[in-house]
Scaffold this motif. Structure first.
Motif, PDB file in Angstrom:
ATOM      1  N   VAL A 116       1.550  29.523   7.206  1.00  0.00           N
ATOM      2  CA  VAL A 116       2.614  29.593   8.238  1.00  0.00           C
ATOM      3  C   VAL A 116       3.770  28.894   7.969  1.00  0.00           C
ATOM      4  CG1 VAL A 116       2.968  29.144  10.608  1.00  0.00           C
ATOM      5  CG2 VAL A 116       0.675  30.333   9.841  1.00  0.00           C
ATOM      6  N   THR A 117       3.560  27.744   7.399  1.00  0.00           N
ATOM      7  CA  THR A 117       4.837  26.743   7.290  1.00  0.00           C
ATOM      8  C   THR A 117       5.249  26.462   5.857  1.00  0.00           C
ATOM      9  OG1 THR A 117       3.545  24.824   7.023  1.00  0.00           O
ATOM     10  CG2 THR A 117       3.732  25.430   9.332  1.00  0.00           C
ATOM     11  N   GLY A 118       4.466  26.761   4.939  1.00  0.00           N
ATOM     12  CA  GLY A 118       4.806  26.345   3.605  1.00  0.00           C
ATOM     13  C   GLY A 118       4.575  25.117   2.979  1.00  0.00           C
ATOM     14  N   HIS A 119       4.041  24.090   3.828  1.00  0.00           N
ATOM     15  CA  HIS A 119       3.630  22.826   3.619  1.00  0.00           C
ATOM     16  C   HIS A 119       2.233  22.653   3.040  1.00  0.00           C
ATOM     17  CE1 HIS A 119       7.526  21.719   5.334  1.00  0.00           C
ATOM     18  NE2 HIS A 119       7.179  21.841   6.669  1.00  0.00           N
ATOM     19  N   ARG A 120       2.192  22.077   2.010  1.00  0.00           N
ATOM     20  CA  ARG A 120       0.973  21.760   1.357  1.00  0.00           C
ATOM     21  C   ARG A 120       0.470  20.335   1.967  1.00  0.00           C
ATOM     22  NH1 ARG A 120       3.200  24.072  -3.296  1.00  0.00           N
ATOM     23  NH2 ARG A 120       1.864  25.799  -4.079  1.00  0.00           N
ATOM     24  N   VAL A 121      -1.006  20.613   2.565  1.00  0.00           N
ATOM     25  CA  VAL A 121      -1.699  19.172   2.877  1.00  0.00           C
ATOM     26  C   VAL A 121      -2.564  18.918   2.266  1.00  0.00           C
ATOM     27  CG1 VAL A 121      -2.657  18.161   5.071  1.00  0.00           C
ATOM     28  CG2 VAL A 121      -0.491  19.737   5.281  1.00  0.00           C
ATOM     29  N   MET A 150      -1.746  18.155  11.174  1.00  0.00           N
ATOM     30  CA  MET A 150      -0.744  18.544  10.223  1.00  0.00           C
ATOM     31  C   MET A 150       0.674  18.999  11.007  1.00  0.00           C
ATOM     32  SD  MET A 150      -3.162  20.807   7.808  1.00  0.00           S
ATOM     33  CE  MET A 150      -4.049  21.794   9.076  1.00  0.00           C
ATOM     34  N   MET A 151       0.570  19.373  12.077  1.00  0.00           N
ATOM     35  CA  MET A 151       1.546  19.478  12.914  1.00  0.00           C
ATOM     36  C   MET A 151       2.544  18.328  13.008  1.00  0.00           C
ATOM     37  SD  MET A 151       0.519  22.404  15.914  1.00  0.00           S
ATOM     38  CE  MET A 151      -0.319  23.835  15.467  1.00  0.00           C
ATOM     39  N   ALA A 152       1.771  17.241  13.190  1.00  0.00           N
ATOM     40  CA  ALA A 152       2.423  15.888  13.347  1.00  0.00           C
ATOM     41  C   ALA A 152       2.994  15.435  12.088  1.00  0.00           C
ATOM     42  CB  ALA A 152       1.502  15.012  14.183  1.00  0.00           C
ATOM     43  N   GLY A 153       2.605  15.835  10.784  1.00  0.00           N
ATOM     44  CA  GLY A 153       3.159  15.416   9.697  1.00  0.00           C
ATOM     45  C   GLY A 153       2.184  14.654   8.737  1.00  0.00           C
ATOM     46  N   ALA A 154       0.903  14.821   8.975  1.00  0.00           N
ATOM     47  CA  ALA A 154      -0.273  14.170   7.989  1.00  0.00           C
ATOM     48  C   ALA A 154      -0.042  14.752   6.684  1.00  0.00           C
ATOM     49  CB  ALA A 154      -1.428  14.549   8.805  1.00  0.00           C
ATOM     50  N   ASP A 155      -0.197  13.701   5.751  1.00  0.00           N
ATOM     51  CA  ASP A 155       0.068  14.168   4.486  1.00  0.00           C
ATOM     52  C   ASP A 155      -1.296  14.821   3.770  1.00  0.00           C
ATOM     53  OD1 ASP A 155       2.656  13.598   3.505  1.00  0.00           O
ATOM     54  OD2 ASP A 155       2.309  11.528   4.196  1.00  0.00           O
ATOM     55  N   PHE A 156      -2.287  14.197   4.403  1.00  0.00           N
ATOM     56  CA  PHE A 156      -4.081  14.358   4.098  1.00  0.00           C
ATOM     57  C   PHE A 156      -4.546  14.427   5.540  1.00  0.00           C
ATOM     58  CE2 PHE A 156      -3.431  13.744  -0.322  1.00  0.00           C
ATOM     59  CZ  PHE A 156      -4.581  13.852  -0.939  1.00  0.00           C
ATOM     60  N   ILE A 157      -5.367  15.418   5.514  1.00  0.00           N
ATOM     61  CA  ILE A 157      -6.636  15.184   6.598  1.00  0.00           C
ATOM     62  C   ILE A 157      -7.695  14.750   5.836  1.00  0.00           C
ATOM     63  CG2 ILE A 157      -5.409  16.225   8.345  1.00  0.00           C
ATOM     64  CD1 ILE A 157      -7.138  19.097   7.566  1.00  0.00           C
ATOM     65  N   ALA A 166       0.879  -1.139  -0.139  1.00  0.00           N
ATOM     66  CA  ALA A 166      -0.117   0.040  -0.009  1.00  0.00           C
ATOM     67  C   ALA A 166       1.028   1.192  -0.010  1.00  0.00           C
ATOM     68  CB  ALA A 166      -0.860   0.127   1.341  1.00  0.00           C
ATOM     69  N   SER A 167       0.558   2.059  -0.765  1.00  0.00           N
ATOM     70  CA  SER A 167       1.281   3.549  -0.876  1.00  0.00           C
ATOM     71  C   SER A 167       0.844   4.422  -0.343  1.00  0.00           C
ATOM     72  CB  SER A 167       1.794   3.778  -2.541  1.00  0.00           C
ATOM     73  OG  SER A 167       0.533   3.898  -3.217  1.00  0.00           O
ATOM     74  N   GLU A 168      -0.597   4.353   0.279  1.00  0.00           N
ATOM     75  CA  GLU A 168      -1.264   5.395   0.987  1.00  0.00           C
ATOM     76  C   GLU A 168      -1.888   4.514   2.232  1.00  0.00           C
ATOM     77  OE1 GLU A 168      -4.081   7.457  -1.484  1.00  0.00           O
ATOM     78  OE2 GLU A 168      -2.468   8.080  -2.773  1.00  0.00           O
ATOM     79  N   ILE A 169      -1.816   5.192   3.324  1.00  0.00           N
ATOM     80  CA  ILE A 169      -2.379   4.493   4.711  1.00  0.00           C
ATOM     81  C   ILE A 169      -3.463   5.513   4.937  1.00  0.00           C
ATOM     82  CG2 ILE A 169      -2.016   3.682   6.694  1.00  0.00           C
ATOM     83  CD1 ILE A 169      -0.853   1.886   4.694  1.00  0.00           C
ATOM     84  N   ASP A 170      -4.795   5.172   5.175  1.00  0.00           N
ATOM     85  CA  ASP A 170      -5.911   5.870   5.781  1.00  0.00           C
ATOM     86  C   ASP A 170      -5.741   5.437   7.288  1.00  0.00           C
ATOM     87  OD1 ASP A 170      -6.008   6.625   3.169  1.00  0.00           O
ATOM     88  OD2 ASP A 170      -8.171   6.848   3.549  1.00  0.00           O
ATOM     89  N   ALA A 226       5.546   5.090  11.319  1.00  0.00           N
ATOM     90  CA  ALA A 226       5.273   3.701  10.961  1.00  0.00           C
ATOM     91  C   ALA A 226       4.895   3.655   9.127  1.00  0.00           C
ATOM     92  CB  ALA A 226       4.302   3.289  11.779  1.00  0.00           C
ATOM     93  N   ALA A 227       4.387   4.684   8.650  1.00  0.00           N
ATOM     94  CA  ALA A 227       4.013   4.660   7.411  1.00  0.00           C
ATOM     95  C   ALA A 227       5.127   4.791   6.645  1.00  0.00           C
ATOM     96  CB  ALA A 227       2.909   5.555   7.236  1.00  0.00           C
ATOM     97  N   GLY A 228       6.294   5.241   7.165  1.00  0.00           N
ATOM     98  CA  GLY A 228       7.428   5.422   6.097  1.00  0.00           C
ATOM     99  C   GLY A 228       7.233   6.072   4.962  1.00  0.00           C
ATOM    100  N   PRO A 229       7.567   5.508   3.706  1.00  0.00           N
ATOM    101  CA  PRO A 229       7.346   6.257   2.495  1.00  0.00           C
ATOM    102  C   PRO A 229       5.784   6.351   1.905  1.00  0.00           C
ATOM    103  CG  PRO A 229       7.940   4.000   2.083  1.00  0.00           C
ATOM    104  CD  PRO A 229       8.228   4.209   3.488  1.00  0.00           C
ATOM    105  N   ALA A 230       4.963   5.748   2.425  1.00  0.00           N
ATOM    106  CA  ALA A 230       3.336   5.753   2.141  1.00  0.00           C
ATOM    107  C   ALA A 230       2.707   7.051   2.660  1.00  0.00           C
ATOM    108  CB  ALA A 230       2.658   4.524   2.811  1.00  0.00           C
ATOM    109  N   HIS A 231       2.032   7.477   2.020  1.00  0.00           N
ATOM    110  CA  HIS A 231       1.445   9.038   2.382  1.00  0.00           C
ATOM    111  C   HIS A 231       0.396   8.521   3.609  1.00  0.00           C
ATOM    112  CE1 HIS A 231       3.023  12.256  -0.332  1.00  0.00           C
ATOM    113  NE2 HIS A 231       3.537  11.120  -0.548  1.00  0.00           N
ATOM    114  N   LEU A 232       0.319   9.522   4.204  1.00  0.00           N
ATOM    115  CA  LEU A 232      -0.576   9.283   5.491  1.00  0.00           C
ATOM    116  C   LEU A 232      -1.882  10.085   5.453  1.00  0.00           C
ATOM    117  CD1 LEU A 232      -0.590   7.581   8.291  1.00  0.00           C
ATOM    118  CD2 LEU A 232       0.172   9.768   9.567  1.00  0.00           C
ATOM    119  N   LYS A 233      -2.860   9.437   5.464  1.00  0.00           N
ATOM    120  CA  LYS A 233      -4.123  10.298   5.403  1.00  0.00           C
ATOM    121  C   LYS A 233      -4.595  10.042   6.883  1.00  0.00           C
ATOM    122  CE  LYS A 233      -6.245   8.966   1.436  1.00  0.00           C
ATOM    123  NZ  LYS A 233      -5.328   7.858   0.698  1.00  0.00           N
TER     124      LYS A 233
END
Length: 336
Positions: free
Chosen positions: A264-269, A228-235, A169-173, A199-206
């Motif tokens: 604030v951060t420049g990161h797109r989620v 988002m502060m914790a590093g989620a790729d999607f909410i 799996a390349s994405e983890i919800d 734990a998700a490593g290279p997989a994107h985390l939703k």
């Protein structure tokens, strides 16, 4: 997709351009900022008034509507999350992901190469999904962490993520622990999502907030920021299993948190509404919300998804009507 330059893009009346599928840097996350979280607050009445204006203000017809609906197809996480899922059902779903709209309809519109954004399944169905999608660029997303309640032991939830990534799996919800939001334990929520991200490593985390169980829009805004502060790729709004799933006021709250976090951060989620979005009309309203609040860059599969299955059937019927002038019966558009 065809594009016309004769309409006003501010009114969602321009067919969406085929945005380049650029890989943007992942959200790296930032240290938890409790002050920023506490300052987040939402006026429910104002949010509801804003959302009530969307269907009337953002109306599209004809070829422009067809182009927007094809865009919506490319953003669907085609999903099956049933206890009676079988490899055969998943293979049929993947075939639909590869050819989501009838070839004759796409030929009439001059469109080729259209697929859905991903296929979303339980862990046990990752292997048949990968097999059925071999040779395509369609990712497999797996729900994890004790979906939908998220109440299994923490070590089990981490192991589940790792197993799904190892399976391909390349994405983890994932689902968050709602109790952390309801008790205002933002440090616990941050640490949980941070561990899931690792734990998700290279997989994107939703990260699924299960917004229908969070009580208030202010809680939704604060949970969005913490994830988002914790590093989620999607909410993501919902599991689709709650009594109340994706609503426009919740969506407005979450996308404005995304906009603030990016400023604030420049990161797109990315953002994924899920549950209860079942008609082409619904999809157009959600796309209008994203265009208004986040802009065209978010109208791309790397930053926006619909969590849906029945939505695709209605979109295909609307496209058929646009091409032929007639609707076919709904039973002609099965997904499983």
């Amino acid at each position: 997709m065809p594009r016309t330059h004769t309409e006003d893009p501010a009114n969602l009346c321009t067919a969406p351009a085929a945005l380049p599928q650029l890989a943007h840097p992942r959200n790296l996350g930032i240290p938890l900022d409790p002050g920023w979280v506490r300052r987040a607050a939402v006026n429910r009445s104002a949010a509801e008034r804003r959302c009530a204006t969307l269907p009337g203000r953002r109306s599209v017809k004809g070829s422009i509507q067809a182009a927007w609906l094809l865009k919506a197809v490319s953003l669907i996480d085609l999903t099956t999350l049933a206890g009676d899922d079988t490899p055969g059902r998943v293979r049929r779903l993947c075939a639909k992901a590869r050819q989501p709209v009838r070839a004759d309809l796409l030929d009439a519109l001059g469109v080729s190469g259209l697929t859905t954004g991903a296929v979303c399944v339980y862990h046990e169905m990752i292997a048949p999904a990968l097999d059925a999608l071999a040779g395509s660029d369609i990712p497999v997303a797996a729900v994890s962490t004790g979906f939908p309640a998220g109440l299994t032991p923490f070590a089990t939830r981490l192991a589940e993520i790792e197993a799904s990534v190892a399976a391909g799996a390349s994405e983890i919800d994932i689902v968050i622990s709602r109790r952390h939001v309801l008790t205002g334990d933002w440090a616990a929520l941050y640490d949980e999502v941070r561990a899931f991200r690792a734990a998700a490593g290279p997989a994107h985390l939703k990260t699924i907030l299960a917004t229908g169980e969070l009580g208030t829009l202010t809680n939704v805004a604060r949970a969005s920021l913490v994830c988002m502060m914790a590093g989620a790729d999607f909410i993501k709004t919902s599991t689709g299993k709650e009594p109340v799933n994706a609503t426009l006021p919740v969506g407005l709250t979450m996308v404005r948190a995304i906009r603030e976090y990016h400023a604030v951060t420049g990161h797109r989620v990315g953002f994924k509404p899920a549950g209860g979005i079942s008609t082409a009309k619904d999809a157009l309203v959600w796309l209008a919300l994203i265009k208004d609040e986040l802009g065209d860059r978010w109208l791309s599969p790397d930053l926006f998804r619909f969590g849906a299955s029945s939505l695709l059937a209605d979109i295909e019927r609307q496209i058929e009507h646009h091409v032929t002038g007639a609707y076919s019966a709904a039973w002609r558009h099965p997904l499983g």
